[in-house]
Write a protein that holds these residues in place. Structure first.
Motif, PDB file in Angstrom:
ATOM      1  N   HIS A  70      -3.603-112.564 -14.184  1.00  0.00           N
ATOM      2  CA  HIS A  70      -3.406-111.712 -13.013  1.00  0.00           C
ATOM      3  C   HIS A  70      -1.997-111.188 -12.988  1.00  0.00           C
ATOM      4  N   PHE A  71      -1.862-110.151 -12.385  1.00  0.00           N
ATOM      5  CA  PHE A  71      -0.644-109.438 -12.276  1.00  0.00           C
ATOM      6  C   PHE A  71      -0.174-109.101 -10.851  1.00  0.00           C
ATOM      7  N   VAL A  72       0.913-109.252 -10.550  1.00  0.00           N
ATOM      8  CA  VAL A  72       1.518-108.892  -9.121  1.00  0.00           C
ATOM      9  C   VAL A  72       2.860-108.245  -9.229  1.00  0.00           C
ATOM     10  N   ASP A  73       3.117-107.294  -8.565  1.00  0.00           N
ATOM     11  CA  ASP A  73       4.633-107.052  -8.584  1.00  0.00           C
ATOM     12  C   ASP A  73       5.141-107.288  -7.330  1.00  0.00           C
ATOM     13  N   VAL A  74       6.410-106.811  -7.351  1.00  0.00           N
ATOM     14  CA  VAL A  74       7.452-107.360  -6.340  1.00  0.00           C
ATOM     15  C   VAL A  74       8.024-106.218  -5.691  1.00  0.00           C
ATOM     16  N   ALA A  75       7.785-105.232  -6.257  1.00  0.00           N
ATOM     17  CA  ALA A  75       8.686-103.863  -5.809  1.00  0.00           C
ATOM     18  C   ALA A  75       8.762-103.637  -4.445  1.00  0.00           C
ATOM     19  N   SER A  76      10.010-103.110  -3.702  1.00  0.00           N
ATOM     20  CA  SER A  76       9.962-102.848  -2.466  1.00  0.00           C
ATOM     21  C   SER A  76       9.416-101.360  -1.919  1.00  0.00           C
ATOM     22  N   VAL A  77       8.885-100.689  -2.646  1.00  0.00           N
ATOM     23  CA  VAL A  77       7.807 -99.735  -2.404  1.00  0.00           C
ATOM     24  C   VAL A  77       6.570-100.010  -2.953  1.00  0.00           C
ATOM     25  N   LYS A  78       5.337 -99.557  -2.261  1.00  0.00           N
ATOM     26  CA  LYS A  78       4.168 -99.884  -2.907  1.00  0.00           C
ATOM     27  C   LYS A  78       3.273 -98.737  -3.243  1.00  0.00           C
ATOM     28  N   ALA A  79       3.259 -97.565  -2.594  1.00  0.00           N
ATOM     29  CA  ALA A  79       2.307 -96.334  -2.701  1.00  0.00           C
ATOM     30  C   ALA A  79       2.343 -95.864  -4.280  1.00  0.00           C
ATOM     31  N   VAL A  80       3.690 -95.732  -4.731  1.00  0.00           N
ATOM     32  CA  VAL A  80       4.060 -95.063  -5.967  1.00  0.00           C
ATOM     33  C   VAL A  80       3.798 -95.887  -6.832  1.00  0.00           C
ATOM     34  N   PRO A  81       4.117 -97.268  -7.075  1.00  0.00           N
ATOM     35  CA  PRO A  81       3.685 -98.306  -8.119  1.00  0.00           C
ATOM     36  C   PRO A  81       2.366 -98.251  -8.396  1.00  0.00           C
ATOM     37  N   VAL A  82       1.437 -98.647  -6.927  1.00  0.00           N
ATOM     38  CA  VAL A  82       0.081 -98.839  -7.167  1.00  0.00           C
ATOM     39  C   VAL A  82      -0.753 -97.522  -7.698  1.00  0.00           C
ATOM     40  N   ALA A  83      -0.084 -96.516  -7.345  1.00  0.00           N
ATOM     41  CA  ALA A  83      -0.739 -95.188  -8.026  1.00  0.00           C
ATOM     42  C   ALA A  83      -0.576 -95.092  -9.717  1.00  0.00           C
ATOM     43  N   GLU A  84       0.737 -95.565  -9.719  1.00  0.00           N
ATOM     44  CA  GLU A  84       1.104 -95.243 -11.064  1.00  0.00           C
ATOM     45  C   GLU A  84       0.502 -96.389 -12.148  1.00  0.00           C
ATOM     46  N   VAL A  85       0.169 -97.631 -11.571  1.00  0.00           N
ATOM     47  CA  VAL A  85      -0.528 -98.476 -12.351  1.00  0.00           C
ATOM     48  C   VAL A  85      -2.016 -97.757 -12.376  1.00  0.00           C
ATOM     49  N   ALA A  86      -2.484 -97.351 -11.735  1.00  0.00           N
ATOM     50  CA  ALA A  86      -3.932 -97.019 -11.591  1.00  0.00           C
ATOM     51  C   ALA A  86      -3.797 -95.570 -12.668  1.00  0.00           C
TER      52      ALA A  86
END
Length: 316
Positions: A112-128
């Motif tokens: 399982h993987f979780v990030d802890v970045a202080s912004v969410k929309a950009v990282p989540v979209a980039e992961v997808a």
């Protein structure tokens, strides 16, 4: 607990309408092993908390010296695990999250993987966008930090009593959510479920714009007369404390949430413009001085009311 507050176990079973709000749910299976990718302040603090709880932690960083320093502080073992870990915690700047998650999944680093970045929309979209397995990924953001950076500033209790936002996707697996919940619980934080965009607008108001305003105010001091600096007290110190954080890291954060931060600053700029006009009127001592005094008093009143709302937030 109001209807807006979520039971996170129910969230895992009802993806079509992810509710929001704080919840306290103990995951079913505790973590045994973890990999922390990125050994800065947040990553090393996570590793220290996990290690203190008996989790076997492996540390990875493009800066091997940082990983070794984190190891020397008791945060885990510098180097990859021999077998897939229960959880990989991706503690890198927002713009790097997608690439790191893709590489970590390619290597089979964890289940399982979780990030802890202080912004969410950009990282989540980039992961997808990078074709990652989003069913085994969940976005996260612990609302804690400090003006000092690096593993030397980390501490195991950094997250105690603090909110920790989780942004599960509709396809996020139950066991992935449970692994993230276990991480939050071990770190002593309170899980809060939000949509990525709602999170980014919220932190623009309570974290990102304040950081930029602190920096703007501190910048006034760079070439100030030394006599003025000697008069500084706790007030200016408190307001500029967070301006001492890493400029490169914060430039990345602000870039990843630029639109939401700009929206907050637009409103601040309007208030600032009216306040400057009020002060000019007071300085002129003309017929508009009375109106200027009313405007200035109103700004101070609104500021006091806003500050009171922070004081009303329940403690840990």
């Amino acid at each position: 607990m109001s209807a807006a507050f979520s039971n996170l176990t129910a969230v895992a079973r009802a993806r079509s309408a992810v509710p929001e709000g704080p919840a306290r749910v103990r995951p079913q299976v505790p973590l045994r092993t973890a990999v922390v990718v990125g050994t800065g302040l947040v990553g090393t603090s996570v590793a220290l908390a996990l290690t203190a709880a008996g989790v076997r932690v492996h540390l990875e960083d493009t800066d091997q010296a940082a990983a070794v320093l984190a190891q020397s502080r008791g945060a885990g073992t510098a180097g990859p695990p021999a077998a897939p870990a229960d959880l990989a915690v991706v503690a890198v700047p927002p713009a790097a999250v997608g690439g790191v998650v893709r590489e970590a999944q390619r290597r089979g680093m964890a289940r399982h993987f979780v990030d802890v970045a202080s912004v969410k929309a950009v990282p989540v979209a980039e992961v997808a966008a990078r074709g990652c397995d989003t069913s085994r990924f969940i976005g996260g953001h612990p609302m804690a930090g400090g003006e000092r950076s690096g593993p030397g500033a980390a501490r195991a209790d950094l997250f105690h009593g603090r909110p920790w936002v989780l942004t599960p996707l509709p396809e996020t697996r139950d066991d992935t959510l449970n692994a993230a919940l276990d991480l939050v619980t071990v770190c002593g934080a309170t899980p809060v479920v939000m949509q990525p965009g709602d999170h980014d607008r919220a932190v623009a108001l309570v974290s990102h714009a304040p950081h930029l305003v602190s920096s703007l105010l501190a910048a006034r001091l760079e070439h100030a007369p030394s006599g003025a600096i000697r008069l500084s007290g706790r007030g200016v110190g408190d307001m500029t404390r967070i301006a001492g954080a890493d400029p490169a890291l914060w430039a990345d954060i602000l870039q990843s949430n630029a639109g939401a931060v700009a929206d907050v600053l637009d409103g601040l700029a309007e208030d600032l413009g009216r306040t400057v006009a009020a002060l000019r009127a007071l300085a002129s001592a003309g017929t508009s001085a009375r109106a200027g005094a009313r405007q200035l008093t109103d700004v101070l009143r609104r500021g006091r009311a806003g500050r009171a709302r922070i004081d009303e937030v329940p403690g840990p």
